[in-house]
Write a protein that holds these residues in place. Sequence first.
Motif, short mmCIF file in Angstrom:
data_model
loop_
_atom_site.label_atom_id
_atom_site.label_comp_id
_atom_site.label_asym_id
_atom_site.label_seq_id
_atom_site.Cartn_x
_atom_site.Cartn_y
_atom_site.Cartn_z
N GLN A 1 -5.04 42.56 119.02
CA GLN A 1 -4.59 42.95 120.36
C GLN A 1 -4.46 41.75 121.31
O GLN A 1 -3.79 41.83 122.33
CB GLN A 1 -5.54 43.99 120.94
N TRP B 1 -5.93 59.27 130.76
CA TRP B 1 -7.19 59.78 130.21
C TRP B 1 -8.11 60.20 131.35
O TRP B 1 -8.21 59.52 132.37
CB TRP B 1 -7.90 58.70 129.38
N TRP C 1 -14.85 47.20 127.38
CA TRP C 1 -13.52 46.98 126.81
C TRP C 1 -12.56 46.80 127.96
O TRP C 1 -12.33 47.77 128.68
CB TRP C 1 -13.09 48.18 125.93
N HIS D 1 -10.40 45.98 112.46
CA HIS D 1 -10.07 46.68 113.70
C HIS D 1 -8.60 47.10 113.62
O HIS D 1 -7.72 46.45 114.18
CB HIS D 1 -10.35 45.78 114.91
N PHE D 2 -8.37 48.13 112.85
CA PHE D 2 -7.06 48.81 112.70
C PHE D 2 -6.00 48.08 111.87
O PHE D 2 -5.20 48.74 111.23
CB PHE D 2 -6.43 49.16 114.05
C1 BGC Z 1 -9.94 50.92 120.31
C2 BGC Z 1 -9.29 49.77 121.03
C3 BGC Z 1 -8.33 50.30 122.07
C4 BGC Z 1 -9.11 51.14 123.06
C5 BGC Z 1 -8.27 51.73 124.18
C6 BGC Z 1 -10.42 52.01 121.25
O1 BGC Z 1 -10.39 53.24 120.65
O2 BGC Z 1 -10.97 50.46 119.49
O3 BGC Z 1 -8.66 48.95 120.10
O4 BGC Z 1 -7.61 49.31 122.72
O5 BGC Z 1 -9.66 52.22 122.37
O6 BGC Z 1 -7.34 52.61 123.67
#
Ligand code: BGC
Length: 420
Positions: free
Chosen positions: A24, A310, A373, A112-113
């Motif tokens: 990301q 959200w 985050w 991570h994805f």
């Molecule tokens: C993920 C992140 C993502 C964040 C916001 C999380 O579920 O791990 O990679 O950017 O959500 O959507």
Amino acid sequence: MKEQKQKNIFPMDFQWGVATSAFQLEGSPAADWATWDPVLAGNPAITGHYGRFREDLKLLKELGVNAYRFSIEWSRIQPREDTWDHGAISHYQEIIDILRGYNIEPMITLHHFTNPRWFAERYPWHRSKSIEKFLRFTEMMVSTLKGVRYWITFNEPYVILIGGYLEGCTPPGEQDVPHSLLALKNIFTCHGKAYDIIHRYVPDAQVSIAHNMSVFAPWKKWNPLDRLLKKSANYFYNHSIITAFQTGIFIVKFPFSRAVEIEVPIKGKLDFFGVNYYTRIHLRFNPFKKMGVELRHLDIDGHGLTNIGWEVHPRGLAKVLRYASRLNLPIMITENGIASHDSQEKVKYMKKHIDVIEKCLRDGLNIRGYFYWTLIDNYEWLLGFDARFGLYHVDFETLKRSPTAAASYYTYLIQSRSSL
Ligand code: BGC
């Protein structure tokens, strides 16, 4: 005033961190996602973090965090099946060394994805060979990277399964229930085996997954079908994984279908539990939607909806932390944050969620860390560059990073919660 009178409840060794993921921030030409989302063709290096990591790590020091969760981009380490890029390995080692120099505890996410393209093409997660390939990568990482105790094997395995195998909106883009169950078995088998490998090389390692937990609610409380969906979703999304770590058996039960039991070697293979929490989801039974479910975010309590729609629902964090505490293990909030263009909204979101954590600590929950985050604005999966989760704003033209009000607020919170 009340705050001053009460003794600080956060343990002195509480991990105050931020979380990021490699792809990301930096993209990667050899990753499956690089060609999945067309928006990346216009900005493949995203924030340019791969070249600017030293500058970005300084921001962590500026913030005053004592922990940093970041991921290793597998497709940079192994761009082809038979090629290990030692330059890329040294790059991630340098990140660890810089963090150690700043007294910041590194926490590494192995997956991570994103996957290397060769892996996605030949060994996608529903094929059993995927296990051997992921474990080779794991062993290469734990045997060469020095100075890391905290390891997350997979970020949000259920999100991989739902997006990639049920909705089909993320790689590998399937809508195939039998494949999703095979992928579940393989991913969790990888976790169980990776747990042992990590402990073999790092005896005092702390290993977990980062599990996305959400609060679910019926769209209409009076509707028994909406209530049934809420119950099923809550069981599957939040609880089935906890039970599987206790018993080694996943019980997958969707509404109106028979339960399936899947055995996986993960019983007890956790040293702490990583929880990613963002929001609450309302569910409605709708026979015209996939699996009969329609999802929605409603602003019921007046905390608002984020930039990406959200619901802000801080109380829900307490709920999922209580669910997580069934494991009787330390809990880390490995992600929590808000997409917003408004710094003050970020400050409010952070304050409300940290207040909830404070209350949970007073109630006796064993919470050992919080990772916001995220550090700087980045690429958001399927949503491009405008979700703006960062403590630092990124101008995607000039790549200039500038602090938002939430950055200095986080510093203030950390300082005020780290003293007696
Ligand atoms: C993920 C992140 C993502 C964040 C916001 C999380 O579920 O791990 O990679 O950017 O959500 O959507």
